[in-house]
Scaffold this motif. Structure first.
Motif, PDB file in Angstrom:
ATOM      1  N   ALA A  40       0.849  -1.137   0.028  1.00 34.15           N
ATOM      2  CA  ALA A  40      -0.117   0.075  -0.035  1.00 34.15           C
ATOM      3  C   ALA A  40       0.765   1.334  -0.087  1.00 34.15           C
ATOM      4  CB  ALA A  40      -0.835  -0.098   1.355  1.00 34.15           C
ATOM      5  N   GLY A  41       2.092   1.212   0.650  1.00 34.18           N
ATOM      6  CA  GLY A  41       2.872   2.394   0.660  1.00 34.18           C
ATOM      7  C   GLY A  41       3.497   2.591  -0.597  1.00 34.18           C
ATOM      8  N   ALA A  42       3.888   1.526  -1.364  1.00 31.79           N
ATOM      9  CA  ALA A  42       4.540   1.577  -2.687  1.00 31.79           C
ATOM     10  C   ALA A  42       3.431   2.245  -3.664  1.00 31.79           C
ATOM     11  CB  ALA A  42       5.043   0.157  -3.010  1.00 31.79           C
ATOM     12  N   MET A  43       2.216   1.972  -3.747  1.00 32.72           N
ATOM     13  CA  MET A  43       1.238   2.629  -4.383  1.00 32.72           C
ATOM     14  C   MET A  43       0.926   4.051  -4.129  1.00 32.72           C
ATOM     15  SD  MET A  43      -1.306  -0.790  -4.129  1.00 32.72           S
ATOM     16  CE  MET A  43      -2.845  -0.011  -4.935  1.00 32.72           C
ATOM     17  N   ALA A  44       0.925   4.208  -2.775  1.00 35.60           N
ATOM     18  CA  ALA A  44       0.899   5.686  -2.486  1.00 35.60           C
ATOM     19  C   ALA A  44       2.128   6.404  -2.882  1.00 35.60           C
ATOM     20  CB  ALA A  44       0.791   5.670  -0.759  1.00 35.60           C
ATOM     21  N   GLY A  45       3.109   5.849  -2.831  1.00 32.55           N
ATOM     22  CA  GLY A  45       4.350   6.739  -3.367  1.00 32.55           C
ATOM     23  C   GLY A  45       4.423   6.996  -4.754  1.00 32.55           C
ATOM     24  N   ALA A  46       4.011   5.761  -5.569  1.00 39.78           N
ATOM     25  CA  ALA A  46       3.702   5.956  -7.079  1.00 39.78           C
ATOM     26  C   ALA A  46       2.616   7.425  -7.366  1.00 39.78           C
ATOM     27  CB  ALA A  46       3.330   4.930  -7.618  1.00 39.78           C
ATOM     28  N   ALA A  47       1.684   7.142  -6.445  1.00 42.16           N
ATOM     29  CA  ALA A  47       0.774   8.589  -6.889  1.00 42.16           C
ATOM     30  C   ALA A  47       1.195   9.757  -6.359  1.00 42.16           C
ATOM     31  CB  ALA A  47      -0.520   8.145  -5.933  1.00 42.16           C
ATOM     32  N   ARG A 101      11.856   6.325  -7.223  1.00 42.73           N
ATOM     33  CA  ARG A 101      12.428   6.466  -5.927  1.00 42.73           C
ATOM     34  C   ARG A 101      11.356   6.271  -4.664  1.00 42.73           C
ATOM     35  NH1 ARG A 101      13.455  12.415  -3.029  1.00 42.73           N
ATOM     36  NH2 ARG A 101      11.472  12.173  -3.219  1.00 42.73           N
ATOM     37  N   GLU A 102      10.102   6.817  -5.265  1.00 43.38           N
ATOM     38  CA  GLU A 102       9.106   6.788  -4.156  1.00 43.38           C
ATOM     39  C   GLU A 102       8.324   5.665  -3.984  1.00 43.38           C
ATOM     40  OE1 GLU A 102       7.671  10.822  -3.046  1.00 43.38           O
ATOM     41  OE2 GLU A 102       9.504   9.774  -2.970  1.00 43.38           O
ATOM     42  N   ILE A 103       8.574   4.401  -5.006  1.00 42.88           N
ATOM     43  CA  ILE A 103       8.039   3.181  -4.603  1.00 42.88           C
ATOM     44  C   ILE A 103       8.351   2.371  -3.385  1.00 42.88           C
ATOM     45  CG2 ILE A 103       7.578   0.851  -5.632  1.00 42.88           C
ATOM     46  CD1 ILE A 103       6.714   2.464  -8.161  1.00 42.88           C
ATOM     47  N   PRO A 104       9.810   2.149  -3.543  1.00 45.64           N
ATOM     48  CA  PRO A 104      10.591   1.410  -2.459  1.00 45.64           C
ATOM     49  C   PRO A 104      10.527   2.509  -1.123  1.00 45.64           C
ATOM     50  CG  PRO A 104      12.019   2.314  -3.995  1.00 45.64           C
ATOM     51  CD  PRO A 104      10.827   2.738  -4.619  1.00 45.64           C
ATOM     52  N   ALA A 105      10.663   3.730  -1.481  1.00 50.48           N
ATOM     53  CA  ALA A 105      10.785   4.570  -0.073  1.00 50.48           C
ATOM     54  C   ALA A 105       9.721   4.624   0.825  1.00 50.48           C
ATOM     55  CB  ALA A 105      11.012   6.093  -0.766  1.00 50.48           C
ATOM     56  N   TYR A 106       8.601   4.640   0.025  1.00 51.68           N
ATOM     57  CA  TYR A 106       7.199   4.713   1.001  1.00 51.68           C
ATOM     58  C   TYR A 106       6.844   3.375   1.424  1.00 51.68           C
ATOM     59  CZ  TYR A 106       6.598   9.917   0.909  1.00 51.68           C
ATOM     60  OH  TYR A 106       6.886  10.999   0.903  1.00 51.68           O
ATOM     61  N   ALA A 107       7.203   2.162   0.593  1.00 50.28           N
ATOM     62  CA  ALA A 107       7.182   0.904   1.359  1.00 50.28           C
ATOM     63  C   ALA A 107       7.677   0.687   2.506  1.00 50.28           C
ATOM     64  CB  ALA A 107       7.669  -0.208   0.073  1.00 50.28           C
ATOM     65  N   GLY A 108       8.979   1.094   2.736  1.00 49.09           N
ATOM     66  CA  GLY A 108       9.787   1.329   3.705  1.00 49.09           C
ATOM     67  C   GLY A 108       9.331   2.204   5.127  1.00 49.09           C
ATOM     68  N   PHE A 109       8.618   3.177   4.314  1.00 48.90           N
ATOM     69  CA  PHE A 109       8.268   4.393   5.276  1.00 48.90           C
ATOM     70  C   PHE A 109       7.027   3.776   5.983  1.00 48.90           C
ATOM     71  CE2 PHE A 109       5.699   8.341   5.514  1.00 48.90           C
ATOM     72  CZ  PHE A 109       6.412   9.177   6.200  1.00 48.90           C
ATOM     73  N   TYR A 110       6.151   3.346   5.478  1.00 48.52           N
ATOM     74  CA  TYR A 110       4.773   2.865   6.292  1.00 48.52           C
ATOM     75  C   TYR A 110       5.048   1.716   6.688  1.00 48.52           C
ATOM     76  CZ  TYR A 110       1.931   6.472   4.053  1.00 48.52           C
ATOM     77  OH  TYR A 110       1.673   7.823   3.747  1.00 48.52           O
ATOM     78  N   SER A 111       5.816   0.662   6.401  1.00 49.50           N
ATOM     79  CA  SER A 111       5.930  -0.707   6.965  1.00 49.50           C
ATOM     80  C   SER A 111       6.898  -0.641   8.284  1.00 49.50           C
ATOM     81  CB  SER A 111       6.331  -1.678   6.016  1.00 49.50           C
ATOM     82  OG  SER A 111       7.775  -1.446   5.621  1.00 49.50           O
ATOM     83  N   ALA A 112       7.897   0.311   8.390  1.00 49.01           N
ATOM     84  CA  ALA A 112       8.691   0.545   9.587  1.00 49.01           C
ATOM     85  C   ALA A 112       7.965   1.141  10.572  1.00 49.01           C
ATOM     86  CB  ALA A 112       9.902   1.306   9.093  1.00 49.01           C
TER      87      ALA A 112
END
Length: 224
Positions: A40-47, A101-112
């Motif tokens: 979900a974080g990765a999807m949000a990062g892409a948007a 950049r945002e896809i892996p970044a926000y995957a890590g952001f929200y999961s952490a």
């Protein structure tokens, strides 16, 4: 400072709204696994890249000035980029590398963040103290920057150059990575990581705490 200051409300609004929608798309259940949170974080990062790309592009170009008498104001930089290169190659320069950049970044952001929050919840219950929200947010911010390097360096270089990149996104990202290694070695791929990590601790901590406290208040006030 003007570019992120003017754009941060829109960027964060789009980010958290996209994250909420993404969670509902992935699962109808409120309690998602950490893998689902990361997706979900990765999807949000892409948007989020739609707004984050121009905001960061202008921030980078303003920071690339060094206090000379010829330094330009933000309005002049925006006008110049539009006049010289138009919307796609000017205002939205670096969009695809921002998406990458945002896809892996926000995957890590929200999961952490969610992992830390759940660990605190086991000990303190659902009503977490503010310091626990701040601590959880800071872990999310640290994870964000660890996950987005070295693409953040590539993005900044592409957005700072005097002319737009040529070729496909994959080609110019790969070319920029190769150029960085040739110029500065592998250490160049992580240039600026330390100050980014230091900045992320108060920034992400306050962002997440403000979001969680505001959400809880609105739930109690509206019953939704």
């Amino acid at each position: 400072m003007a570019s992120p200051l003017l754009g941060i409300a829109g960027v964060n609004s789009l980010l958290f709204a996209s994250y909420g929608i993404s969670k509902r798309i992935i699962s109808p259940f409120p309690q998602l696994s950490l893998k689902e949170i990361a997706a979900a974080g990765a999807m949000a990062g892409a948007a989020n890249a739609i707004l984050a790309s121009p905001v960061e592009m202008f921030k980078v170009r303003m920071q690339g000035q060094y206090g000379a008498a010829t330094d330009k104001k933000l309005s002049a930089v925006v006008s110049e980029m539009w006049k010289d290169w138009g919307f796609r190659k000017g205002i939205m320069r670096g969009y695809w590398v921002t998406v990458a950049r945002e896809i892996p970044a926000y995957a890590g952001f929200y999961s952490a963040f969610e992992f830390s929050k759940r660990q605190f919840t086991k000990k303190y219950g659902s009503e977490l103290p503010v310091w626990a929200l701040l601590a959880s947010g800071s872990t999310g911010g640290i994870a964000y920057w660890i996950c987005c390097y070295p693409l953040d360096v590539v993005k900044s270089r592409i957005q700072l150059r005097s002319t737009p990149p040529s070729g496909t996104p994959v080609q110019y990202i790969a070319h920029e990575l190769k150029t960085i290694v040739q110029e500065s070695g592998f250490v160049g791929l992580f240039r600026g990581l330390s100050p980014s990590l230091l900045r992320s601790i108060p920034a992400a901590a306050s962002t997440f705490a403000a979001f969680e406290l505001t959400r809880e208040y609105l739930e109690k006030a509206t019953g939704v």
